[in-house]
Design an enzyme around this catalytic site. Structure first.
Site, PDB file in Angstrom:
ATOM      1  N   GLU A  34       3.888   6.008  -2.166  1.00 23.86           N
ATOM      2  CA  GLU A  34       5.122   6.790  -2.342  1.00 23.86           C
ATOM      3  C   GLU A  34       5.535   6.827  -3.817  1.00 23.86           C
ATOM      4  O   GLU A  34       6.051   7.835  -4.301  1.00 23.86           O
ATOM      5  CB  GLU A  34       6.269   6.227  -1.489  1.00 23.86           C
ATOM      6  CG  GLU A  34       5.999   6.170   0.020  1.00 23.86           C
ATOM      7  CD  GLU A  34       5.708   7.521   0.673  1.00 23.86           C
ATOM      8  OE1 GLU A  34       6.221   8.550   0.176  1.00 23.86           O
ATOM      9  OE2 GLU A  34       4.959   7.548   1.660  1.00 23.86           O
ATOM     10  N   SER A  83       0.832  -1.210   0.000  1.00 26.17           N
ATOM     11  CA  SER A  83       0.000   0.000   0.000  1.00 26.17           C
ATOM     12  C   SER A  83       0.866   1.259   0.000  1.00 26.17           C
ATOM     13  O   SER A  83       0.707   2.146  -0.845  1.00 26.17           O
ATOM     14  CB  SER A  83      -0.933  -0.003   1.203  1.00 26.17           C
ATOM     15  OG  SER A  83      -0.182   0.032   2.415  1.00 26.17           O
ATOM     16  N   ASP A  84       1.803   1.329   0.965  1.00 22.68           N
ATOM     17  CA  ASP A  84       2.548   2.588   1.073  1.00 22.68           C
ATOM     18  C   ASP A  84       3.585   2.744  -0.031  1.00 22.68           C
ATOM     19  O   ASP A  84       3.935   3.863  -0.413  1.00 22.68           O
ATOM     20  CB  ASP A  84       3.171   2.783   2.460  1.00 22.68           C
ATOM     21  CG  ASP A  84       3.984   1.610   2.928  1.00 22.68           C
ATOM     22  OD1 ASP A  84       4.059   0.604   2.207  1.00 22.68           O
ATOM     23  OD2 ASP A  84       4.551   1.692   4.026  1.00 22.68           O
ATOM     24  N   CYS A  85       4.065   1.653  -0.578  1.00 23.04           N
ATOM     25  CA  CYS A  85       5.014   1.772  -1.686  1.00 23.04           C
ATOM     26  C   CYS A  85       4.284   2.301  -2.910  1.00 23.04           C
ATOM     27  O   CYS A  85       4.827   3.129  -3.666  1.00 23.04           O
ATOM     28  CB  CYS A  85       5.659   0.416  -1.973  1.00 23.04           C
ATOM     29  SG  CYS A  85       6.585  -0.187  -0.539  1.00 23.04           S
TER      30      CYS A  85
END
Ligand code: LAN
Length: 731
Positions: free
Chosen positions: A461, A456-458
């Site tokens: 970002e 999710s966070d990759c």
């Protein structure tokens, strides 16, 4: 054959000096950020392939760059930082880096290779040995679960075995000390479950000493609440091959090395050990997440089942597990999701299909993606690198500080964008439903596209970086089409949980109580996905930035996703004002993310009590010298533990958090800036300090590139921030 691959070696007592010629090592970067280290044996190769600055830096060879003009303000310091860091950018546009820290990975690589009949080059063996020598705990000669941890049976027994297989004599002083440490800890009988597993396949532990790991679970219908497809992706991907090898009671054929190890690892005679009594025997030095009574009871029942397992059922279950292993291999080009399952899958494929296959060859080759040579020797990394993660932060740092638009940096950002373009995952995995995978179309992974997993966070970002580079940097081309950005957003929107939070790779699939069945003993919170403030934040911020450029795309969906996510962030804040970070150490890490999100939602120091509490909490931990320093122990305990030294990276996180909050008093930020500037070296770099990251509560992991991206980001940001505070005051 094996004896030849692993012939005994004469090893110096100290690992201070390299065991190989460091001027002959090269990092090959190809195929979208793949990293492999090569030793150039012949002079001809050596001439043809010169050592570059990236090689040198990571090998610990001085770059001898000239001193830069001394920075007079934070922006100049940030600029100097990037002047240095640009030297570490690879040809293809990304920043390679070491991703070590965990000390339970290299043994899997060595034991698995040994059993499967795979060797290493002599240079690799020597440098792996050297790494272990250098990482032995100075106090007692053992190894912990990670490089900064105290000695445990897990670390000591497994790394001892690795050293011996790699060729160290039993009477080498390092081996002698390690053995003494192991025996003092009670010997290898008290290894935690994953340690027992590696020793069992090596035939130096009896399978009777392990709690059941039955593949039959995979025969349950998918709707069953504890069906393994609902487990956290890393846990299930480790337990699939583990259950296969358990079901097969696979063990290596006895040989001299095995017979010797049996004598060396235990405090009593190997044949006198009563194995069933070892199942729940875990050394106290190792124990982090003790078994629950429920788990022990279930094991007792499963243990009885094991005595009368029905062959057709077992066979069907084994077949099912094997299919899943094959899917995972094929989805990831034989890397698998991580280093643990990597070597277990390799063993399963070797066991079933033998050595004369392309699969075996591919598996052997892909071991190298996890091996990294550092200044202290060769290690095995937590993943095949942290490529996307590192490029994401530095790209954003450069854009937000304005350094991106300085003439001399444009080319490097153009290349970074090209790399991000190539890294985006364009489709769902080949085995998608059958392997229970989450959608990956449009996602960015943590490392490389080939690894194939959505995070999710990759994705957040990655998306943010692309939006910045495509829209805010002069002279970049639009490489990533609107449709591809929409795919990323679509993927993100599939990942929100009911409480508004985001987990790591998938939605939370299983019930909370599954954690009661955590079998690993050394890791916390591994059975299911959990929501994380950090992951949630990356999604909030990326969607917030996305909608500035694309206000019409899925407007309502994005709006409500952000709103719910902000609600989660508020709920996750501690009464004292902090957020517990799960992937970086720890409160400072999470605060930076959380306050960035809140600021994008319009919440700041002047209008939000949550933000005020967060600032108060952070400031209560700022030190005399202007910095912050938390120990990795914070993550074990989920409460602040001071590190003995102030940490640059954490100081940057805290200072960024205060700036996101719009903290009105310049004092604390100025002091943080001063500290970070004072530790900058004349060439613009910063020295390596304590370990930065963590996972599963109990294992720390290195993010050495953070010491560049976050100081550059913080200093550049502080420059503008402090200036605007001053201007406001003057007015
Ligand atoms: C990682 C590294 C990156 C990390 C972040 C992106 C920072 C995080 O925000 C989400 C989770 C993720 C992707 C993550 C999950 C667990 C990993 C893969 C690791 C910490 C790197 C190593 C670790 C892996 C589980 C190590 C092998 C150990 C097992 C327990 C299987």
């Amino acid at each position: 054959e094996l004896a030849k691959l692993y012939s005994p070696l004469d090893i110096p007592e100290s690992g201070e000096k390299p065991f190989t010629d460091y001027s002959r090592w090269r990092l090959l970067v190809n195929d979208g950020g793949r990293h492999t280290w090569h030793y150039l044996r012949t002079d001809e190769e050596y001439e043809k392939w010169p050592q570059n600055e990236v090689d040198k830096y990571w090998l610990g060879i001085p770059l001898n760059l000239p001193a830069l003009p001394k920075a007079k303000d934070p922006l100049e310091a940030a600029r100097n930082g990037y002047t240095f860091y640009k030297h570490l950018q690879s040809e293809d546009g990304h920043w390679a880096g070491e991703y070590g820290g965990p000390m339970f990975l290299l043994p899997g690589l060595v034991i698995g290779s040994y059993i499967a009949g795979l060797g290493f080059t002599l240079e690799e063996r020597l440098e792996m040995i050297r790494y272990l020598i250098n990482r032995a705990h100075p106090k007692d000669g053992g190894w912990g679960i990670h490089i900064e941890g105290h000695s445990t049976v897990f670390g000591t027994a497994l790394n001892y075995v690795a050293l011996r297989i790699l060729g160290m004599h039993a009477d080498h002083p390092v081996a002698v000390r390690a053995r003494a440490c192991l025996h003092k800890l009670g010997g290898a009988t008290g290894a935690p479950a994953w340690g027992k597993f590696w020793l069992a396949v090596l035939n130096v532990y009896d399978w009777e000493g392990l709690n059941p790991i039955q593949p039959e679970l995979w025969l349950l219908p998918d709707w069953v609440p504890f069906h393994p497809h609902k487990w956290w992706i890393h846990t299930r991907n480790v337990y699939i091959p583990m259950s296969y090898l358990y079901g097969a009671r696979f063990k290596m054929e006895e040989n001299d090395m095995i017979r010797t190890l049996r004598q060396e690892l235990y405090t009593t005679d190997y044949h006198s050990i009563y194995w069933p009594a070892q199942r729940n025997n875990v050394a106290s030095a190792d124990l982090y997440a003790p078994h629950t009574t429920v788990y022990d009871a279930i094991n007792a029942v499963l243990g009885m089942y094991e005595n009368c397992a029905i062959p057709p059922l077992r066979n069907a279950a084994m077949k099912r597990a094997y299919d899943l292993i094959v899917y995972e291999d094929e989805n990831t080009e034989y890397q698998t999701i991580g280093p643990v399952s990597k070597m277990m899958n390799l063993l399963c494929r070797f066991y079933v299909e033998g050595t004369e296959t392309e699969v075996y060859r591919q598996h052997a080759i892909k071991r190298a993606d996890f091996m990294w040579l550092g200044g202290e020797g060769m290690m095995m990394c937590g993943t095949n690198g942290s490529q996307l993660w590192d490029i994401g932060f530095i790209s954003q740092a450069l854009v937000e500080t304005g350094l991106a638009n300085e003439e001399e940096n444009r080319e490097s950002l153009r290349k970074a964008l090209e790399w991000l373009d190539g890294c985006q995952i364009r489709d769902n995995p080949r085995h998608y439903d059958t392997a229970y995978r989450h959608r990956s179309k449009g996602a960015w992974p943590f490392s490389t596209k080939e690894q194939s997993y959505t995070v999710s966070d990759c994705t957040g970002e990655g998306l943010k970086s692309v939006l910045y580079l495509q829209n805010q940097v002069k002279g970049t081309e639009k490489l990533i089409s609107d449709d591809r950005l929409f795919d990323a957003v679509d993927t993100l929107l599939t990942m929100q949980n009911a409480n508004g939070g985001f987990a790591s790779y998938e939605l939370i699939r299983g019930p909370q109580w599954l954690e009661w069945l955590n079998p690993a003993e050394v890791f916390g919170d591994i059975m299911i996905e959990f929501c994380y403030p950090e992951c949630t934040t990356s999604v909030i911020t990326s969607l917030s930035i996305f909608r500035k450029y694309y206000p019409h795309y899925r407007k309502a969906g994005i709006e409500s996703t952000i709103r719910k996510a902000i609600g989660y962030l508020h709920a996750a804040q501690n009464p004292e004002g902090g957020w517990v970070g799960s992937w970086g150490i720890s409160f400072t890490y999470a605060a930076q993310f959380a306050l960035e999100s809140l600021s994008l939602a319009g919440e700041n120091y002047s209008n939000s009590s949550a933000v005020q509490r967060a600032c108060k909490f952070l400031l209560s931990h700022q030190r005399e010298d202007g910095g912050w320093g938390e120990s990795y122990k914070t993550c074990e305990l989920a409460s602040w533990v001071e590190h003995e030294n102030t940490q640059i990276v954490q100081t940057c996180w805290a200072a960024m958090a205060l700036m996101y909050a719009g903290y009105p008093d310049p004092g604390p930020i100025e002091r943080a800036v001063k500290l970070v500037m004072s530790r900058q070296l004349p060439d613009g770099s910063w020295p390596q300090e304590a370990i930065e990251g963590v996972f599963n509560k109990n294992c720390a992991i290195s993010y050495p590139n953070f010491k560049f991206s976050f100081p550059i980001w913080m200093l550049g940001k502080a420059h503008g921030y402090l200036k605007s505070l001053k201007e406001r005051k003057d007015k």
